[in-house]
Structure formats: C-alpha cells, structure tokens
Design a protein around this motif. Sequence first.
Motif, PDB file in Angstrom:
ATOM      1  N   SER A  57     -14.051 -15.705   3.166  1.00 27.61           N
ATOM      2  CA  SER A  57     -13.068 -16.366   4.018  1.00 27.61           C
ATOM      3  C   SER A  57     -11.688 -16.195   3.410  1.00 27.61           C
ATOM      4  O   SER A  57     -11.553 -15.746   2.279  1.00 27.61           O
ATOM      5  CB  SER A  57     -13.390 -17.860   4.144  1.00 27.61           C
ATOM      6  OG  SER A  57     -13.329 -18.484   2.870  1.00 27.61           O
ATOM      7  N   GLY A  58     -10.651 -16.548   4.190  1.00 28.33           N
ATOM      8  CA  GLY A  58      -9.303 -16.542   3.642  1.00 28.33           C
ATOM      9  C   GLY A  58      -8.471 -15.353   4.048  1.00 28.33           C
ATOM     10  O   GLY A  58      -8.606 -14.819   5.145  1.00 28.33           O
ATOM     11  N   ALA A  59      -7.599 -14.902   3.130  1.00 29.67           N
ATOM     12  CA  ALA A  59      -6.663 -13.815   3.395  1.00 29.67           C
ATOM     13  C   ALA A  59      -7.398 -12.484   3.461  1.00 29.67           C
ATOM     14  O   ALA A  59      -8.596 -12.393   3.211  1.00 29.67           O
ATOM     15  CB  ALA A  59      -5.596 -13.787   2.304  1.00 29.67           C
ATOM     16  N   ALA A  96      -9.309 -10.589  11.860  1.00 28.57           N
ATOM     17  CA  ALA A  96      -8.437  -9.416  11.910  1.00 28.57           C
ATOM     18  C   ALA A  96      -8.896  -8.427  10.850  1.00 28.57           C
ATOM     19  O   ALA A  96      -9.381  -8.826   9.785  1.00 28.57           O
ATOM     20  CB  ALA A  96      -6.987  -9.816  11.663  1.00 28.57           C
ATOM     21  N   PHE A  97      -8.751  -7.154  11.148  1.00 28.54           N
ATOM     22  CA  PHE A  97      -9.168  -6.077  10.239  1.00 28.54           C
ATOM     23  C   PHE A  97      -7.984  -5.145  10.008  1.00 28.54           C
ATOM     24  O   PHE A  97      -7.145  -4.957  10.892  1.00 28.54           O
ATOM     25  CB  PHE A  97     -10.317  -5.268  10.836  1.00 28.54           C
ATOM     26  CG  PHE A  97     -11.559  -6.062  11.126  1.00 28.54           C
ATOM     27  CD1 PHE A  97     -12.644  -6.019  10.266  1.00 28.54           C
ATOM     28  CD2 PHE A  97     -11.649  -6.835  12.278  1.00 28.54           C
ATOM     29  CE1 PHE A  97     -13.798  -6.737  10.536  1.00 28.54           C
ATOM     30  CE2 PHE A  97     -12.797  -7.564  12.555  1.00 28.54           C
ATOM     31  CZ  PHE A  97     -13.875  -7.510  11.677  1.00 28.54           C
ATOM     32  N   ARG A  98      -7.951  -4.523   8.855  1.00 32.77           N
ATOM     33  CA  ARG A  98      -6.965  -3.483   8.634  1.00 32.77           C
ATOM     34  C   ARG A  98      -7.536  -2.421   7.699  1.00 32.77           C
ATOM     35  O   ARG A  98      -8.384  -2.701   6.846  1.00 32.77           O
ATOM     36  CB  ARG A  98      -5.661  -4.044   8.078  1.00 32.77           C
ATOM     37  CG  ARG A  98      -5.721  -4.594   6.671  1.00 32.77           C
ATOM     38  CD  ARG A  98      -4.395  -5.211   6.258  1.00 32.77           C
ATOM     39  NE  ARG A  98      -4.407  -5.694   4.894  1.00 32.77           N
ATOM     40  CZ  ARG A  98      -3.428  -6.405   4.331  1.00 32.77           C
ATOM     41  NH1 ARG A  98      -2.355  -6.715   5.047  1.00 32.77           N
ATOM     42  NH2 ARG A  98      -3.512  -6.801   3.078  1.00 32.77           N
ATOM     43  N   PHE A  99      -7.056  -1.202   7.903  1.00 28.35           N
ATOM     44  CA  PHE A  99      -7.413  -0.089   7.033  1.00 28.35           C
ATOM     45  C   PHE A  99      -6.443  -0.066   5.854  1.00 28.35           C
ATOM     46  O   PHE A  99      -5.270  -0.431   5.995  1.00 28.35           O
ATOM     47  CB  PHE A  99      -7.320   1.240   7.775  1.00 28.35           C
ATOM     48  CG  PHE A  99      -8.296   1.398   8.901  1.00 28.35           C
ATOM     49  CD1 PHE A  99      -9.653   1.540   8.642  1.00 28.35           C
ATOM     50  CD2 PHE A  99      -7.860   1.430  10.220  1.00 28.35           C
ATOM     51  CE1 PHE A  99     -10.560   1.705   9.678  1.00 28.35           C
ATOM     52  CE2 PHE A  99      -8.758   1.595  11.259  1.00 28.35           C
ATOM     53  CZ  PHE A  99     -10.113   1.733  10.986  1.00 28.35           C
ATOM     54  N   THR A 100      -6.920   0.395   4.711  1.00 26.16           N
ATOM     55  CA  THR A 100      -6.022   0.643   3.589  1.00 26.16           C
ATOM     56  C   THR A 100      -6.234   2.061   3.071  1.00 26.16           C
ATOM     57  O   THR A 100      -7.333   2.608   3.156  1.00 26.16           O
ATOM     58  CB  THR A 100      -6.236  -0.346   2.421  1.00 26.16           C
ATOM     59  OG1 THR A 100      -7.551  -0.177   1.865  1.00 26.16           O
ATOM     60  CG2 THR A 100      -6.045  -1.784   2.880  1.00 26.16           C
ATOM     61  N   GLU A 101      -5.143   2.631   2.560  1.00 29.08           N
ATOM     62  CA  GLU A 101      -5.159   3.955   1.929  1.00 29.08           C
ATOM     63  C   GLU A 101      -4.637   3.766   0.506  1.00 29.08           C
ATOM     64  O   GLU A 101      -3.482   3.381   0.311  1.00 29.08           O
ATOM     65  CB  GLU A 101      -4.258   4.909   2.708  1.00 29.08           C
ATOM     66  CG  GLU A 101      -4.116   6.303   2.099  1.00 29.08           C
ATOM     67  CD  GLU A 101      -3.084   7.116   2.848  1.00 29.08           C
ATOM     68  OE1 GLU A 101      -3.429   7.684   3.900  1.00 29.08           O
ATOM     69  OE2 GLU A 101      -1.910   7.146   2.399  1.00 29.08           O
ATOM     70  N   ASN A 102      -5.514   3.979  -0.470  1.00 31.25           N
ATOM     71  CA  ASN A 102      -5.146   3.717  -1.871  1.00 31.25           C
ATOM     72  C   ASN A 102      -4.521   2.326  -2.011  1.00 31.25           C
ATOM     73  O   ASN A 102      -3.488   2.143  -2.651  1.00 31.25           O
ATOM     74  CB  ASN A 102      -4.213   4.795  -2.405  1.00 31.25           C
ATOM     75  CG  ASN A 102      -4.913   6.132  -2.558  1.00 31.25           C
ATOM     76  OD1 ASN A 102      -6.133   6.230  -2.432  1.00 31.25           O
ATOM     77  ND2 ASN A 102      -4.158   7.166  -2.837  1.00 31.25           N
ATOM     78  N   ASN A 103      -5.166   1.346  -1.370  1.00 28.40           N
ATOM     79  CA  ASN A 103      -4.822  -0.083  -1.441  1.00 28.40           C
ATOM     80  C   ASN A 103      -3.576  -0.483  -0.659  1.00 28.40           C
ATOM     81  O   ASN A 103      -3.156  -1.652  -0.726  1.00 28.40           O
ATOM     82  CB  ASN A 103      -4.689  -0.550  -2.896  1.00 28.40           C
ATOM     83  CG  ASN A 103      -5.988  -0.396  -3.662  1.00 28.40           C
ATOM     84  OD1 ASN A 103      -7.055  -0.728  -3.170  1.00 28.40           O
ATOM     85  ND2 ASN A 103      -5.905   0.148  -4.872  1.00 28.40           N
ATOM     86  N   ALA A 104      -2.949   0.427   0.078  1.00 30.43           N
ATOM     87  CA  ALA A 104      -1.806   0.091   0.927  1.00 30.43           C
ATOM     88  C   ALA A 104      -2.262   0.054   2.382  1.00 30.43           C
ATOM     89  O   ALA A 104      -2.981   0.948   2.845  1.00 30.43           O
ATOM     90  CB  ALA A 104      -0.693   1.114   0.750  1.00 30.43           C
ATOM     91  N   GLU A 154      -9.809 -10.480   7.536  1.00 30.51           N
ATOM     92  CA  GLU A 154      -9.223 -11.807   7.343  1.00 30.51           C
ATOM     93  C   GLU A 154      -9.706 -12.695   8.475  1.00 30.51           C
ATOM     94  O   GLU A 154      -9.681 -12.298   9.638  1.00 30.51           O
ATOM     95  CB  GLU A 154      -7.691 -11.736   7.367  1.00 30.51           C
ATOM     96  CG  GLU A 154      -7.023 -13.092   7.270  1.00 30.51           C
ATOM     97  CD  GLU A 154      -5.530 -13.027   7.533  1.00 30.51           C
ATOM     98  OE1 GLU A 154      -4.771 -13.698   6.825  1.00 30.51           O
ATOM     99  OE2 GLU A 154      -5.128 -12.298   8.475  1.00 30.51           O
ATOM    100  N   SER A 155     -10.159 -13.896   8.159  1.00 32.41           N
ATOM    101  CA  SER A 155     -10.639 -14.812   9.185  1.00 32.41           C
ATOM    102  C   SER A 155      -9.597 -15.868   9.510  1.00 32.41           C
ATOM    103  O   SER A 155      -8.785 -16.245   8.659  1.00 32.41           O
ATOM    104  CB  SER A 155     -11.936 -15.493   8.735  1.00 32.41           C
ATOM    105  OG  SER A 155     -11.750 -16.154   7.506  1.00 32.41           O
ATOM    106  N   ASP A 156      -9.601 -16.326  10.751  1.00 23.26           N
ATOM    107  CA  ASP A 156      -8.645 -17.316  11.219  1.00 23.26           C
ATOM    108  C   ASP A 156      -8.862 -18.654  10.505  1.00 23.26           C
ATOM    109  O   ASP A 156      -9.991 -19.109  10.337  1.00 23.26           O
ATOM    110  CB  ASP A 156      -8.829 -17.484  12.728  1.00 23.26           C
ATOM    111  CG  ASP A 156      -7.830 -18.442  13.324  1.00 23.26           C
ATOM    112  OD1 ASP A 156      -6.676 -18.461  12.866  1.00 23.26           O
ATOM    113  OD2 ASP A 156      -8.211 -19.170  14.261  1.00 23.26           O
TER     114      ASP A 156
END
Length: 198
Positions: A57-59, A96-104, A154-156
């Motif tokens: 959970s969380g950020a 919400a989901f996001r992709f990262t490339e080398n942690n960015a 990340e969960s609401d």
Amino acid sequence: MALVIKGSSSGQITLDVPAAAGTNTITLPASTFTVPTSGGTIVKSSHAELTAIVTGSGAFSDITGLEAAITPASTSNKILLLATGSVGTATTLSCAFRFTENNAAVGIGDPSSSRDRASFKIQSSNLNASQNFCGSCILSPNSTSTLTYRVQIESDAEGSYAVNRSFNLSNSTDSTHAVTSSYLHVFELDGSNVTIST
C-alpha cells in the motif's frame, strides 16, 4: 484455374497464374513483387512473469518481479512496453501504475497541478474480486546502454491491494478466488520503421 502463391525468406512473393481456357486468360504485367516492410519490426524482446502474490500500500512502489532489461542495438530504435495482470483490493479502490526506465518514471501523463502522473490506472470493486490491468507505451530512449524497465503501483488513500489475486484469498475452487500471472513485455523496435509524433 489454379492460383499458386510462393513466398521466400527475402520477403518476395511470386504469383503463378496459369492461362485459363477460352476468353478467361489473365495477364499480369509482372509475376514477382516485393511486399514492403511495415512499421514496428521487432529487433529483440525481453519479458518478466510474476506468478507470486504481492501485497502492499501507499506511494508508488515497484511490483517485485515485473522487471525486464534490454540493450538497444541502435540509438534510433524505439522501445515498446506492455504490461498485463490483475489486482484485488480490500475495498472499492483506485490503483495507478507507471513504467520506469532505470528507476525514472516514463510513459506518464503530462504535469497537472499536484496530481500524480501515471502510465495507466484501474479501479477494483471489492475484496472478493479483482480487476485486470493493461498498459503500454512507446519510448525513444536514444541509448545503446542496458535499460531496465519496471512497473510500479500506487493505491488510493494508501489502501491495501494484492497483485495476481482477489484480496480475500479464500481456499476455494470458485473462479472469484483464482490466482493469475502478470507480465511485462519489452520490445525493441527498428527505429527506421517507427515514427512517434508528439
């Protein structure tokens, strides 16, 4: 009359059209033509499969196991990311989901006040259900170094979630409590056949 189509490894296709009887003769100006290459030729690919159950959970945090690395052959080549899987939550909850490339973070929405920037998002309904997620993007990393891609979640309101299952994981043969797999596919595309307009 028989129409025979022959292919070759060079991409050429040959049409052999025998003459028909009477007035049904078909004449072609050439018997061989080349099919042009369409956009998006895959140069190489890598993927990760997550079968374990993950909770948190969380950020924004990495979904452990959804990680794949690739080393582009050319700085002009593009990267196609595709993620699929399922998430269950304790209550009606957005994730919400996001992709990262080398942690960015990459492949995310444009800045909008203080709102989180994500690649894609879902809403799950209750603890005995799960919601499929699917997200994709095409990137121009301009690199020939090894790139490591991950999926974060990340969960609401810091609500709890479970990846690859319903949140209430009863030991039941009911399809509601079936467990799933999640995937991250990373494809390198031939940059000469891919155009990204912004």
